[in-house]
Motif scaffolding. Structure first.
Motif, PDB file in Angstrom:
ATOM      1  N   GLN A  23       7.550   7.039   1.497  1.00  0.00           N
ATOM      2  CA  GLN A  23       7.608   7.789   0.243  1.00  0.00           C
ATOM      3  C   GLN A  23       8.572   7.148  -0.746  1.00  0.00           C
ATOM      4  O   GLN A  23       8.292   7.041  -1.938  1.00  0.00           O
ATOM      5  CB  GLN A  23       8.034   9.231   0.510  1.00  0.00           C
ATOM      6  N   GLY A  24       9.720   6.715  -0.240  1.00  0.00           N
ATOM      7  CA  GLY A  24      10.677   6.052  -1.119  1.00  0.00           C
ATOM      8  C   GLY A  24      10.107   4.778  -1.710  1.00  0.00           C
ATOM      9  O   GLY A  24      10.290   4.489  -2.904  1.00  0.00           O
ATOM     10  N   LEU A  30       5.734   0.604  -5.108  1.00  0.00           N
ATOM     11  CA  LEU A  30       5.027  -0.152  -4.075  1.00  0.00           C
ATOM     12  C   LEU A  30       3.866   0.672  -3.532  1.00  0.00           C
ATOM     13  O   LEU A  30       3.744   1.865  -3.817  1.00  0.00           O
ATOM     14  CB  LEU A  30       5.980  -0.529  -2.951  1.00  0.00           C
ATOM     15  N   LEU A  31       3.025   0.041  -2.738  1.00  0.00           N
ATOM     16  CA  LEU A  31       1.931   0.758  -2.073  1.00  0.00           C
ATOM     17  C   LEU A  31       2.126   0.621  -0.564  1.00  0.00           C
ATOM     18  O   LEU A  31       1.597  -0.286   0.066  1.00  0.00           O
ATOM     19  CB  LEU A  31       0.570   0.197  -2.486  1.00  0.00           C
ATOM     20  N   VAL A  69      -1.149   4.716   2.190  1.00  0.00           N
ATOM     21  CA  VAL A  69      -2.211   4.806   3.194  1.00  0.00           C
ATOM     22  C   VAL A  69      -1.532   4.864   4.559  1.00  0.00           C
ATOM     23  O   VAL A  69      -0.832   3.925   4.951  1.00  0.00           O
ATOM     24  CB  VAL A  69      -3.167   3.600   3.129  1.00  0.00           C
ATOM     25  N   VAL A  70      -1.712   5.976   5.262  1.00  0.00           N
ATOM     26  CA  VAL A  70      -1.087   6.166   6.562  1.00  0.00           C
ATOM     27  C   VAL A  70      -2.060   5.741   7.659  1.00  0.00           C
ATOM     28  O   VAL A  70      -3.094   6.378   7.858  1.00  0.00           O
ATOM     29  CB  VAL A  70      -0.670   7.632   6.782  1.00  0.00           C
ATOM     30  N   ARG A  71      -1.750   4.648   8.337  1.00  0.00           N
ATOM     31  CA  ARG A  71      -2.559   4.245   9.494  1.00  0.00           C
ATOM     32  C   ARG A  71      -2.145   5.093  10.682  1.00  0.00           C
ATOM     33  O   ARG A  71      -0.967   5.174  11.013  1.00  0.00           O
ATOM     34  CB  ARG A  71      -2.362   2.763   9.811  1.00  0.00           C
ATOM     35  N   LEU A  72      -3.136   5.701  11.309  1.00  0.00           N
ATOM     36  CA  LEU A  72      -2.849   6.675  12.361  1.00  0.00           C
ATOM     37  C   LEU A  72      -3.842   6.507  13.499  1.00  0.00           C
ATOM     38  O   LEU A  72      -5.047   6.657  13.313  1.00  0.00           O
ATOM     39  CB  LEU A  72      -2.931   8.088  11.770  1.00  0.00           C
ATOM     40  N   GLN A  73      -3.361   6.165  14.689  1.00  0.00           N
ATOM     41  CA  GLN A  73      -4.239   6.027  15.848  1.00  0.00           C
ATOM     42  C   GLN A  73      -4.380   7.386  16.533  1.00  0.00           C
ATOM     43  O   GLN A  73      -3.403   8.107  16.691  1.00  0.00           O
ATOM     44  CB  GLN A  73      -3.673   5.013  16.845  1.00  0.00           C
ATOM     45  N   GLY A  74      -5.603   7.707  16.938  1.00  0.00           N
ATOM     46  CA  GLY A  74      -5.777   9.001  17.570  1.00  0.00           C
ATOM     47  C   GLY A  74      -7.164   9.240  18.109  1.00  0.00           C
ATOM     48  O   GLY A  74      -7.899   8.317  18.435  1.00  0.00           O
ATOM     49  N   ALA A 122      -5.969   4.908  -2.967  1.00  0.00           N
ATOM     50  CA  ALA A 122      -4.549   5.252  -3.088  1.00  0.00           C
ATOM     51  C   ALA A 122      -3.942   4.614  -4.333  1.00  0.00           C
ATOM     52  O   ALA A 122      -3.206   5.262  -5.090  1.00  0.00           O
ATOM     53  CB  ALA A 122      -3.799   4.803  -1.843  1.00  0.00           C
ATOM     54  N   LYS A 123      -4.267   3.357  -4.566  1.00  0.00           N
ATOM     55  CA  LYS A 123      -3.673   2.636  -5.690  1.00  0.00           C
ATOM     56  C   LYS A 123      -4.187   3.146  -7.028  1.00  0.00           C
ATOM     57  O   LYS A 123      -3.403   3.392  -7.960  1.00  0.00           O
ATOM     58  CB  LYS A 123      -3.979   1.141  -5.555  1.00  0.00           C
TER      59      LYS A 123
END
Length: 296
Positions: A23-24, A30-31, A69-74, A122-123
């Motif tokens: 977030q910061g 930045l992205l 963009v949050v990469r999340l394995q699941g 996102a961008k």
């Protein structure tokens, strides 16, 4: 200074820190693409998305954004270790966050194109996008038979991306039954579709949702109207776990002329070993449910 904004780096094994740093970074232009391993551990830091990242634009009346963009394995079906810690099949907490976008690939080339689409969204739109990666599909090469290589795909050329609303369709010339699914469910549905055709002679179309938030309702309705019979294959839990509720409700509310049913995972944590097969949707479950819908 040496590596610039494209640097990839490790962090503390702390989900709140990872999302907070992201977030910061987003605040200063930045992205960021933070990665959380795995879905079960995201719940430790979910308020970083719900209460902070996704609420910023809303509560600032659009003055501020923190795209990422949050990469999340699941998801589930991973064999060998982890139990419910590495096989978490609950996406409800993500779909419940206002403004958060969620996409999930079912095959390798789609993973590349969806990630590109997520980054572009996102961008350009300042959105928080979660890119959910099905762990169990990382090493899958085959579709129907051992060593058939039918789940291997060429790397997409630069610029080839998938944007919100773009679904995947298998068997466009099939009109007897529509299977609607995502992630592991797509591969299972394609295997079930072949079994159904062999047993009943019915032609089955498979729709890969790709985007789970927002759901591609208009595409689902269009294919449902064409086929007349719909089975939603939702690999997440039956009660509030996945997307079946929303899809079935939308088809009913828009008076789509189709018989609609669903098959879902049991309301349970994912146990270890072969016991996982007793709670997760299996190919045989899809075939049985499909034959019931076709028999109506």
């Amino acid at each position: 200074k040496r590596f610039g904004v494209s640097r990839c780096f490790d962090t503390l094994l702390d989900e709140t820190t990872i999302l907070g740093i992201a977030q910061g970074a987003a605040h200063i232009g930045l992205l960021p693409i933070p990665e959380i391993q795995y879905l079960a551990y995201l719940h430790n830091a979910l308020d970083q998305l719900r209460g902070e990242a996704c609420s910023l634009a809303f509560f600032s009346n659009g003055q501020f954004q923190n795209p990422m963009v949050v990469r999340l394995q699941g998801l589930a079906y991973q064999k060998g270790f982890g139990g419910h810690f590495h096989n978490d099949n609950s996406i409800t907490a993500l779909r419940d966050i206002p403004g958060l976008m969620l996409c999930v690939p079912a095959r390798g080339d789609d993973a590349v194109r969806l990630l590109r689409g997520a980054i572009a969204t996102a961008k350009e739109c300042g959105r928080v996008v979660v890119f959910l990666e099905p762990i169990a599909l990382y090493h899958e090469r085959d579709l129907h038979d051992a060593n058939d290589g039918a789940w291997l795909f060429d790397y997409p050329p630069p610029g080839d991306a998938l944007l919100p609303g773009e679904v995947g369709v298998y068997g466009e010339d099939a009109f007897d039954l529509l299977l609607v699914s995502y992630a592991n469910g797509v591969r299972l549905s394609l295997r079930a579709a072949r079994a159904i055709e062999r047993e009943r002679g019915a032609k089955v179309r498979v729709l890969d949702l790709r985007w789970l938030n927002p759901l591609p309702f208009s595409a689902i309705r269009a294919h449902a109207n064409e086929c007349g019979r719909v089975l939603v294959v939702d690999e997440c839990r039956a009660t509030g776990g996945g997307v079946a509720d929303a899809i079935v409700a939308d088809l009913v509310e828009h008076e789509v002329h189709a018989m609609v049913s669903s098959v879902r995972a049991a309301d349970s944590y994912v146990p270890l070993g072969a016991a996982a097969n007793t709670v997760l949707v299996q190919e045989a479950d899809i075939v049985a449910a499909a034959l019931e819908v076709l028999g109506r």
